[in-house]
Design a protein around this motif. Structure first.
Motif, mmCIF file in Angstrom:
data_model
loop_
_atom_site.group_PDB
_atom_site.id
_atom_site.type_symbol
_atom_site.label_atom_id
_atom_site.label_comp_id
_atom_site.label_asym_id
_atom_site.label_seq_id
_atom_site.Cartn_x
_atom_site.Cartn_y
_atom_site.Cartn_z
ATOM 1 N N GLY A 189 14.273 -7.715 6.062
ATOM 2 C CA GLY A 189 13.823 -9.387 6.750
ATOM 3 C C GLY A 189 13.371 -8.919 7.783
ATOM 4 N N GLY A 190 12.832 -9.213 8.622
ATOM 5 C CA GLY A 190 12.181 -9.091 9.986
ATOM 6 C C GLY A 190 11.084 -8.639 9.539
ATOM 7 N N HIS A 191 10.655 -7.938 10.195
ATOM 8 C CA HIS A 191 8.393 -7.255 10.390
ATOM 9 C C HIS A 191 8.845 -5.939 9.531
ATOM 10 C CE1 HIS A 191 7.822 -10.338 13.467
ATOM 11 N NE2 HIS A 191 9.087 -10.070 14.110
ATOM 12 N N GLY A 192 9.529 -5.614 8.918
ATOM 13 C CA GLY A 192 9.501 -4.799 8.017
ATOM 14 C C GLY A 192 8.363 -4.453 7.190
ATOM 15 N N GLN A 193 8.309 -5.556 6.346
ATOM 16 C CA GLN A 193 7.249 -5.928 5.319
ATOM 17 C C GLN A 193 5.984 -5.313 6.434
ATOM 18 O OE1 GLN A 193 7.756 -8.017 1.826
ATOM 19 N NE2 GLN A 193 5.185 -8.978 2.137
ATOM 20 N N ARG A 194 5.707 -5.994 6.906
ATOM 21 C CA ARG A 194 4.827 -6.082 7.761
ATOM 22 C C ARG A 194 4.206 -4.771 8.192
ATOM 23 N NH1 ARG A 194 3.587 -10.721 12.421
ATOM 24 N NH2 ARG A 194 4.049 -11.830 11.041
ATOM 25 N N PHE A 195 4.735 -4.180 9.349
ATOM 26 C CA PHE A 195 4.669 -3.145 8.820
ATOM 27 C C PHE A 195 4.198 -1.751 8.143
ATOM 28 C CE2 PHE A 195 7.918 -3.834 13.128
ATOM 29 C CZ PHE A 195 7.005 -4.399 13.417
ATOM 30 N N CYS A 196 4.636 -2.176 7.067
ATOM 31 C CA CYS A 196 4.179 -0.975 5.690
ATOM 32 C C CYS A 196 2.863 -1.383 5.740
ATOM 33 C CB CYS A 196 5.277 -1.842 4.711
ATOM 34 S SG CYS A 196 7.005 -0.613 5.071
ATOM 35 N N SER A 197 2.095 -2.768 5.921
ATOM 36 C CA SER A 197 1.093 -3.000 4.857
ATOM 37 C C SER A 197 0.558 -2.757 5.913
ATOM 38 C CB SER A 197 1.327 -5.173 4.996
ATOM 39 O OG SER A 197 1.669 -5.617 4.612
ATOM 40 N N TYR A 198 0.344 -2.559 7.460
ATOM 41 C CA TYR A 198 -0.285 -2.014 8.626
ATOM 42 C C TYR A 198 -0.375 -0.664 7.981
ATOM 43 C CZ TYR A 198 0.432 -6.276 11.412
ATOM 44 O OH TYR A 198 -0.545 -7.526 11.769
ATOM 45 N N PHE A 199 0.501 0.001 7.775
ATOM 46 C CA PHE A 199 1.003 1.307 7.474
ATOM 47 C C PHE A 199 -0.199 2.049 6.321
ATOM 48 C CE2 PHE A 199 5.306 2.162 9.442
ATOM 49 C CZ PHE A 199 4.521 2.813 10.918
ATOM 50 N N LEU A 200 -0.423 0.642 5.428
ATOM 51 C CA LEU A 200 -0.408 1.327 3.594
ATOM 52 C C LEU A 200 -2.377 1.205 4.641
ATOM 53 C CD1 LEU A 200 1.292 -0.485 1.741
ATOM 54 C CD2 LEU A 200 1.368 2.545 2.116
ATOM 55 N N GLU A 201 -2.760 0.457 5.302
ATOM 56 C CA GLU A 201 -4.499 0.454 5.905
ATOM 57 C C GLU A 201 -4.960 2.104 6.052
ATOM 58 O OE1 GLU A 201 -4.456 -2.055 8.531
ATOM 59 O OE2 GLU A 201 -4.809 -4.153 7.354
ATOM 60 N N ARG A 202 -3.967 2.702 6.124
ATOM 61 C CA ARG A 202 -4.390 3.648 6.258
ATOM 62 C C ARG A 202 -4.632 4.629 4.964
ATOM 63 N NH1 ARG A 202 0.037 5.670 12.140
ATOM 64 N NH2 ARG A 202 -1.360 3.420 12.956
ATOM 65 N N PRO A 203 -5.004 5.641 5.149
ATOM 66 C CA PRO A 203 -5.666 6.253 3.536
ATOM 67 C C PRO A 203 -4.593 7.556 2.949
ATOM 68 C CG PRO A 203 -6.814 7.467 5.169
ATOM 69 C CD PRO A 203 -6.459 6.541 5.878
ATOM 70 N N THR A 204 -3.628 8.106 4.788
ATOM 71 C CA THR A 204 -3.011 8.514 4.057
ATOM 72 C C THR A 204 -1.134 8.295 3.889
ATOM 73 O OG1 THR A 204 -2.524 9.012 6.806
ATOM 74 C CG2 THR A 204 -4.193 10.521 6.109
ATOM 75 N N TRP A 205 -0.973 7.285 3.868
ATOM 76 C CA TRP A 205 0.027 6.713 3.198
ATOM 77 C C TRP A 205 0.130 5.855 2.281
ATOM 78 C CZ3 TRP A 205 3.801 5.586 6.676
ATOM 79 C CH2 TRP A 205 4.404 5.997 7.930
ATOM 80 N N ARG A 206 1.249 5.916 1.570
ATOM 81 C CA ARG A 206 1.694 5.126 0.502
ATOM 82 C C ARG A 206 2.681 4.317 -0.224
ATOM 83 N NH1 ARG A 206 -2.785 6.495 0.147
ATOM 84 N NH2 ARG A 206 -4.072 8.011 -1.404
ATOM 85 N N VAL A 207 2.948 3.430 -0.580
ATOM 86 C CA VAL A 207 4.082 2.481 -0.880
ATOM 87 C C VAL A 207 4.960 4.010 -1.493
ATOM 88 C CG1 VAL A 207 5.859 0.965 -2.041
ATOM 89 C CG2 VAL A 207 3.523 0.539 -1.370
ATOM 90 N N TYR A 208 6.340 3.754 -1.272
ATOM 91 C CA TYR A 208 6.982 4.518 -1.750
ATOM 92 C C TYR A 208 8.259 3.366 -2.845
ATOM 93 C CZ TYR A 208 10.463 8.084 -3.439
ATOM 94 O OH TYR A 208 11.263 9.370 -4.446
ATOM 95 N N PRO A 209 8.222 2.975 -3.858
ATOM 96 C CA PRO A 209 10.026 2.280 -4.230
ATOM 97 C C PRO A 209 11.160 1.844 -3.942
ATOM 98 C CG PRO A 209 9.111 3.631 -6.021
ATOM 99 C CD PRO A 209 7.819 4.146 -4.748
ATOM 100 N N SER A 210 11.668 1.010 -4.082
ATOM 101 C CA SER A 210 12.575 0.956 -3.114
ATOM 102 C C SER A 210 13.887 1.024 -4.551
ATOM 103 C CB SER A 210 13.125 -0.214 -2.500
ATOM 104 O OG SER A 210 12.077 -1.596 -3.357
ATOM 105 N N GLN A 211 14.735 0.303 -4.270
ATOM 106 C CA GLN A 211 15.601 0.607 -5.907
ATOM 107 C C GLN A 211 16.984 -0.091 -4.874
ATOM 108 O OE1 GLN A 211 17.009 4.258 -6.898
ATOM 109 N NE2 GLN A 211 18.678 3.685 -5.331
ATOM 110 N N LYS A 212 17.900 -1.078 -5.576
ATOM 111 C CA LYS A 212 19.105 -1.462 -5.310
ATOM 112 C C LYS A 212 20.030 -0.588 -4.848
ATOM 113 C CE LYS A 212 22.647 -4.853 -6.461
ATOM 114 N NZ LYS A 212 23.086 -5.738 -6.834
ATOM 115 N N TRP A 213 20.857 -0.415 -2.916
ATOM 116 C CA TRP A 213 21.435 0.387 -3.014
ATOM 117 C C TRP A 213 22.634 0.210 -2.864
ATOM 118 C CZ3 TRP A 213 21.814 1.072 2.754
ATOM 119 C CH2 TRP A 213 22.810 2.225 3.164
ATOM 120 N N PHE A 214 23.312 -1.418 -2.283
ATOM 121 C CA PHE A 214 25.128 -1.142 -3.244
ATOM 122 C C PHE A 214 24.310 -3.396 -3.119
ATOM 123 C CE2 PHE A 214 24.655 -0.529 1.328
ATOM 124 C CZ PHE A 214 25.004 -2.015 2.118
ATOM 125 N N GLU A 215 26.199 -4.076 -2.973
ATOM 126 C CA GLU A 215 25.469 -4.685 -2.592
ATOM 127 C C GLU A 215 27.476 -5.749 -2.272
ATOM 128 O OE1 GLU A 215 27.088 -9.074 -6.234
ATOM 129 O OE2 GLU A 215 24.977 -7.973 -6.462
#
Length: 252
Positions: free
Chosen positions: A202-228
């Motif tokens: 939550g918060g601005h994490g996804q937004r920061f990721c989107s900003y980083f991904l505007e740079r050609p040297t950044w890529r998405v690293y997929p997430s997984q469920k950690w725990f519940e």
């Protein structure tokens, strides 16, 4: 005698015009019952492998549905065009079959000429509608293919990043760094790209990721469920619990 023959020619043409008009109207009614060529599902960036797979499956299904809709709409337009061509042929044949006596009657000649003009008008309209339909189908199919290709590229990119052996697994003390790892031969192995993971905190994490991904040297690293937790709240982490360059989950 002339009047009776002229009346017979006019009366024989009337039912045909009604039949052709009814056939063309029926094609229009069928076409209104066929779904429109609308691309409803658009590509969106995925943050996990499962999301990417689900999106790719949805886009692939959309392409198949649109292809079927397009085929059906083009069949109706082709049928409409065939009826119009038949109408022109029959109108022309009827005009050629006029006897000299019928041709001497102005009203009969005008009626035959009007029938030919109307048939040609319907034929031109049917050709234009078919061409327009073909262009619409091609346009929407190209858009659906583009959306599907973007999803395919995303899945290929995810496969590449999860194969990057330079990333290290996070430990409890978290003293390791993801800058370099040692391969089996003991030599350093640098990351090919910088990686960010949206752990859905939550918060601005996804937004920061989107900003980083505007740079050609950044890529998405997929997430997984950690725990519940006990309240059934799900927590996520980078796939394989790897240390990445940015994640909105502080442990990684």
């Amino acid at each position: 005698m002339v009047t009776s023959r002229s009346a017979a020619a006019e009366s024989s043409a009337a039912p045909y015009l009604e039949d052709c008009g009814a056939a063309l109207d029926a094609c229009g009614q069928v076409l209104r019952g066929v779904p429109a060529m609308d691309v409803l599902v658009r590509y969106e960036r995925s943050w996990s492998i499962q999301d990417a797979l689900d999106q790719h499956a949805g886009l692939a299904e959309q392409r198949e549905v649109l292809a079927e809709i397009g085929r059906n709409r083009l069949k109706v337009r082709q049928t409409q065009l065939s009826f119009a061509e038949m109408e022109v042929e029959d109108a022309a044949d009827a005009a050629k079959r006029l006897t000299p006596l019928d041709a001497s009657n102005v009203k009969t000649v005008l009626s035959a000429a009007g029938r030919v003009r109307a048939a040609l008008r319907d034929l031109r309209l049917a050709e234009q509608l078919k061409t327009l339909e073909e262009n619409t189908v091609q346009k929407h199919m190209a858009l659906a293919e583009t959306e599907l290709e973007m999803s395919r590229i995303e899945m290929a990119s995810m496969k590449d990043v999860i194969d990057d052996r330079a990333l290290m697994v996070a430990t409890d003390d978290n003293n390791q760094t993801a800058a370099a790892a040692q391969n089996a031969a003991g030599t350093s192995q640098e990351q090919r790209f910088k990686y960010c993971t949206n752990c859905k905190v939550g918060g601005h994490g996804q937004r920061f990721c989107s900003y980083f991904l505007e740079r050609p040297t950044w890529r998405v690293y997929p997430s997984q469920k950690w725990f519940e937790d006990d309240k059934h709240n799900s927590y996520h982490c980078p796939l394989g619990k790897k240390l990445v360059d940015f994640a909105d989950e502080s442990h990684f």
